[in-house]
Design a protein around this motif. Structure first.
Motif, PDB file in Angstrom:
ATOM      1  N   ARG A   1       1.711  -6.478   1.714  1.00 22.37           N
ATOM      2  CA  ARG A   1       0.461  -6.051   2.357  1.00 22.37           C
ATOM      3  C   ARG A   1       0.224  -6.775   3.681  1.00 22.37           C
ATOM      4  O   ARG A   1      -0.568  -6.318   4.512  1.00 22.37           O
ATOM      5  CB  ARG A   1      -0.718  -6.291   1.417  1.00 22.37           C
ATOM      6  CG  ARG A   1      -0.950  -7.757   1.063  1.00 22.37           C
ATOM      7  CD  ARG A   1      -2.189  -7.915   0.180  1.00 22.37           C
ATOM      8  NE  ARG A   1      -2.377  -9.294  -0.227  1.00 22.37           N
ATOM      9  CZ  ARG A   1      -1.810  -9.850  -1.291  1.00 22.37           C
ATOM     10  NH1 ARG A   1      -1.010  -9.108  -2.057  1.00 22.37           N
ATOM     11  NH2 ARG A   1      -2.027 -11.112  -1.595  1.00 22.37           N
TER      12      ARG A   1
ATOM     13  N   PHE B   1       0.266  -5.089   7.167  1.00 22.28           N
ATOM     14  CA  PHE B   1      -0.869  -4.365   7.728  1.00 22.28           C
ATOM     15  C   PHE B   1      -2.082  -5.248   8.015  1.00 22.28           C
ATOM     16  O   PHE B   1      -3.048  -4.792   8.628  1.00 22.28           O
ATOM     17  CB  PHE B   1      -1.296  -3.250   6.761  1.00 22.28           C
ATOM     18  CG  PHE B   1      -0.239  -2.216   6.537  1.00 22.28           C
ATOM     19  CD1 PHE B   1      -0.106  -1.137   7.399  1.00 22.28           C
ATOM     20  CD2 PHE B   1       0.657  -2.320   5.481  1.00 22.28           C
ATOM     21  CE1 PHE B   1       0.875  -0.184   7.200  1.00 22.28           C
ATOM     22  CE2 PHE B   1       1.641  -1.376   5.280  1.00 22.28           C
ATOM     23  CZ  PHE B   1       1.761  -0.305   6.144  1.00 22.28           C
TER      24      PHE B   1
ATOM     25  N   LEU C   1      -8.863  -2.088   7.684  1.00 25.98           N
ATOM     26  CA  LEU C   1      -7.783  -1.187   8.097  1.00 25.98           C
ATOM     27  C   LEU C   1      -8.367   0.108   8.658  1.00 25.98           C
ATOM     28  O   LEU C   1      -9.321   0.667   8.113  1.00 25.98           O
ATOM     29  CB  LEU C   1      -6.874  -0.861   6.916  1.00 25.98           C
ATOM     30  CG  LEU C   1      -5.913  -1.956   6.424  1.00 25.98           C
ATOM     31  CD1 LEU C   1      -5.036  -1.398   5.311  1.00 25.98           C
ATOM     32  CD2 LEU C   1      -5.050  -2.464   7.553  1.00 25.98           C
TER      33      LEU C   1
ATOM     34  N   GLU D   1      -4.327   2.729   6.965  1.00 21.96           N
ATOM     35  CA  GLU D   1      -4.437   2.882   5.514  1.00 21.96           C
ATOM     36  C   GLU D   1      -3.538   4.009   5.018  1.00 21.96           C
ATOM     37  O   GLU D   1      -2.870   3.885   3.977  1.00 21.96           O
ATOM     38  CB  GLU D   1      -5.889   3.156   5.135  1.00 21.96           C
ATOM     39  CG  GLU D   1      -6.114   3.435   3.655  1.00 21.96           C
ATOM     40  CD  GLU D   1      -5.716   2.282   2.743  1.00 21.96           C
ATOM     41  OE1 GLU D   1      -5.399   2.526   1.563  1.00 21.96           O
ATOM     42  OE2 GLU D   1      -5.707   1.115   3.226  1.00 21.96           O
TER      43      GLU D   1
ATOM     44  N   GLN E   1      -0.773   4.988   6.446  1.00 27.36           N
ATOM     45  CA  GLN E   1       0.600   4.490   6.545  1.00 27.36           C
ATOM     46  C   GLN E   1       0.923   3.560   5.377  1.00 27.36           C
ATOM     47  O   GLN E   1       2.027   3.610   4.826  1.00 27.36           O
ATOM     48  CB  GLN E   1       0.782   3.760   7.877  1.00 27.36           C
ATOM     49  CG  GLN E   1       0.738   4.663   9.090  1.00 27.36           C
ATOM     50  CD  GLN E   1       0.725   3.882  10.392  1.00 27.36           C
ATOM     51  OE1 GLN E   1       0.886   2.669  10.403  1.00 27.36           O
ATOM     52  NE2 GLN E   1       0.516   4.585  11.500  1.00 27.36           N
ATOM     53  N   ARG E   2      -0.034   2.741   5.007  1.00 29.51           N
ATOM     54  CA  ARG E   2       0.185   1.818   3.879  1.00 29.51           C
ATOM     55  C   ARG E   2       0.418   2.598   2.589  1.00 29.51           C
ATOM     56  O   ARG E   2       1.340   2.298   1.818  1.00 29.51           O
ATOM     57  CB  ARG E   2      -1.018   0.894   3.739  1.00 29.51           C
ATOM     58  CG  ARG E   2      -0.836  -0.212   2.681  1.00 29.51           C
ATOM     59  CD  ARG E   2      -2.100  -1.033   2.506  1.00 29.51           C
ATOM     60  NE  ARG E   2      -3.145  -0.259   1.877  1.00 29.51           N
ATOM     61  CZ  ARG E   2      -3.243  -0.056   0.552  1.00 29.51           C
ATOM     62  NH1 ARG E   2      -2.339  -0.574  -0.262  1.00 29.51           N
ATOM     63  NH2 ARG E   2      -4.221   0.671   0.058  1.00 29.51           N
ATOM     64  N   GLN E   3      -0.406   3.603   2.350  1.00 33.16           N
ATOM     65  CA  GLN E   3      -0.261   4.407   1.139  1.00 33.16           C
ATOM     66  C   GLN E   3       1.067   5.155   1.122  1.00 33.16           C
ATOM     67  O   GLN E   3       1.729   5.267   0.090  1.00 33.16           O
ATOM     68  CB  GLN E   3      -1.429   5.404   1.036  1.00 33.16           C
ATOM     69  CG  GLN E   3      -2.787   4.771   0.802  1.00 33.16           C
ATOM     70  CD  GLN E   3      -2.919   4.177  -0.591  1.00 33.16           C
ATOM     71  OE1 GLN E   3      -2.065   4.371  -1.465  1.00 33.16           O
ATOM     72  NE2 GLN E   3      -4.004   3.434  -0.814  1.00 33.16           N
TER      73      GLN E   3
ATOM     74  N   LYS F   1       3.899   2.729   0.350  1.00 36.33           N
ATOM     75  CA  LYS F   1       3.889   2.403  -1.083  1.00 36.33           C
ATOM     76  C   LYS F   1       4.469   3.552  -1.901  1.00 36.33           C
ATOM     77  O   LYS F   1       5.260   3.341  -2.829  1.00 36.33           O
ATOM     78  CB  LYS F   1       2.471   2.091  -1.532  1.00 36.33           C
ATOM     79  CG  LYS F   1       2.362   1.647  -2.991  1.00 36.33           C
ATOM     80  CD  LYS F   1       0.933   1.242  -3.325  1.00 36.33           C
ATOM     81  CE  LYS F   1       0.840   0.750  -4.767  1.00 36.33           C
ATOM     82  NZ  LYS F   1      -0.543   0.299  -5.093  1.00 36.33           N
TER      83      LYS F   1
ATOM     84  N   LEU G   1       1.207  -3.971  -2.559  1.00 38.89           N
ATOM     85  CA  LEU G   1       1.005  -3.250  -1.306  1.00 38.89           C
ATOM     86  C   LEU G   1      -0.218  -2.347  -1.386  1.00 38.89           C
ATOM     87  O   LEU G   1      -0.928  -2.150  -0.473  1.00 38.89           O
ATOM     88  CB  LEU G   1       2.254  -2.430  -0.971  1.00 38.89           C
ATOM     89  CG  LEU G   1       2.286  -1.703   0.374  1.00 38.89           C
ATOM     90  CD1 LEU G   1       2.264  -2.702   1.511  1.00 38.89           C
ATOM     91  CD2 LEU G   1       3.542  -0.833   0.473  1.00 38.89           C
TER      92      LEU G   1
END
Length: 414
Positions: free
Chosen positions: A370, A373, A380, A385, A387-389, A392, A414
């Protein structure tokens, strides 16, 4: 009779009927301050601060030796694939350790990328170096920067190293201006300076000129500490400037300047100590120190210095008479404070400690995923957010393609 006109751009300039050209080639070269003579002997002991105990000088030597040995091991480690990149500071150890020893613990420091000795002298430990070099979970930078870009603001008062060349110079001027304002608001507080390290190559950047000019006009308490090793990355100084080094530029900006033998740790220490005192006088002012040295090794593990200089030249500066580590060792031995047996033992122990810390650092988990980010925005953004999802989702869908178990919390974190 009317008085002579005073031009606002040069108020103290006298009028003359003679055409007096300033011819740089006819001006005497700026001398280089030293304390150790060519035989590594201090001819005038009064030039060395009396309050420095031999135990402290032995600490300097140990730190210089540690940097030198660590550099050699890390250079080889990169060649073996254990690191992606490394930069050594062979030939410049005295500049780093000696100057750092003269600064106060709460001074604000910004640097370039060859200041290992500054970090070490101010309290960085081998574990701290290795954590950053291996990008493990103990790295304050969370593994997001390339090797040798240490971050030690909280522990040793040194701001994080950045690759962008020269940006730390105006940062130092800004910090010094803030310190000046702080001193005006709280006169009883212990005065502080900002200190900035950079190479002569970085002095070719526009940031250098802007920073010196602002520092001079605003009288900021900042030390500009230039390491002039003659080659920048791979460009000889003869192709970088026609003037007399970097010291000549200080005078042009109205800054008091001194050129120093960077292989003589005593000269480095005394010059930096006096520069700090001067910088705090009369409400503050900038000081420029140009430390003359020679980068014995390659610029980095990505460089082959034989392409732009002779091996014989490098060997000359590596000799016991010229390299800073040997020069200090010679002085200590002449005083009966050191000998060959103690030197062998120290070198063996340092080597063992470095290898142990590197091995231990490699076994540590990597930073949390994490962290990729975090630390940009307090919250975020929608795009980040998303992109993070998505990252993951992909990692969970193709677990065999990612070594998520090496990271703290794994992909679930993450």
């Amino acid at each position: 009779m009317p008085s002579s006109p005073r031009f606002p751009g040069a108020i103290n300039s006298p009028l003359t009927t003679k055409m007096d050209w300033i011819v740089p080639s006819l001006m005497p070269p700026i001398p280089t301050y030293r304390i150790l003579n060519s035989d590594n002997v201090i001819e005038d002991e009064s030039r060395l601060s009396a309050e420095i105990p031999t135990e402290e000088i032995l600490k300097w030597y140990h730190n210089m030796l540690t940097v030198n040995i660590m550099d050699g091991i890390m250079f080889d480690a990169q060649r073996h694939g254990r690191l992606s990149f490394y930069m050594v500071s062979a030939g410049e150890e005295a500049v780093m350790v000696g100057s750092a020893a003269a600064l106060a613990a709460d001074d604000v420091i910004t640097c370039q990328y060859r200041e290992h000795g500054v970090f070490l002298q101010r309290g960085f430990e081998l574990k701290d170096f290795m954590s950053q070099l291996t990008s493990n979970c103990n790295d304050p930078g969370k593994g997001r920067n390339m090797p040798v870009h240490y971050s030690g603001r909280k522990k040793v008062g040194v701001h994080a190293v950045a690759s962008t060349l020269g940006t730390q110079i105006p940062h130092a001027t800004g910090a010094a201006y803030a310190l000046k304002m702080e001193a005006l608001e709280n006169p009883s507080a212990e005065p502080r300076v900002a200190a900035c390290y950079f190479g002569e190559g970085a002095a070719s950047e526009g940031d250098f000129h802007g920073a010196l000019n602002v520092a001079a006009t605003q009288q900021c308490p900042v030390l500009f500490l230039c390491r002039n090793n003659g080659f920048a990355i791979s460009t000889p100084s003869s192709q970088q400037y026609r003037g007399d080094g970097i010291a000549s530029r200080g005078a042009g900006y109205g800054i008091e300047t001194l050129r120093v033998d960077g292989t003589d740790i005593f000269a480095v220490y005394e010059a930096t100590k006096e520069a700090r005192r001067m910088a705090l006088e009369h409400g503050g002012r900038p000081i420029l120190l140009e430390f003359m040295a020679y980068r014995i090794s390659h610029h980095s593990t990505s460089d082959d210095s034989s392409a732009y200089r002779s091996r014989e030249d490098a060997a000359h500066w590596k000799s016991p008479e010229r390299n800073p580590v040997s020069r200090l060792r010679h002085w200590l031995e002449s005083k009966g404070a050191w000998d060959a047996d103690r030197d062998r033992e120290a070198r063996a122990q340092i080597r063992k400690d470095v290898i142990r810390e590197l091995t231990d650092a490699e076994k540590e988990k990597k930073p949390a995923l994490r962290a990729i980010f975090s630390d940009v925005y307090a919250d975020l953004t929608e795009e980040a957010e998303a992109q993070r999802q998505e990252l993951k989702r992909i990692m969970l869908k193709y677990p065999a393609e990612y070594d998520c178990d090496q990271n703290v919390d794994g992909v679930q974190g993450l």
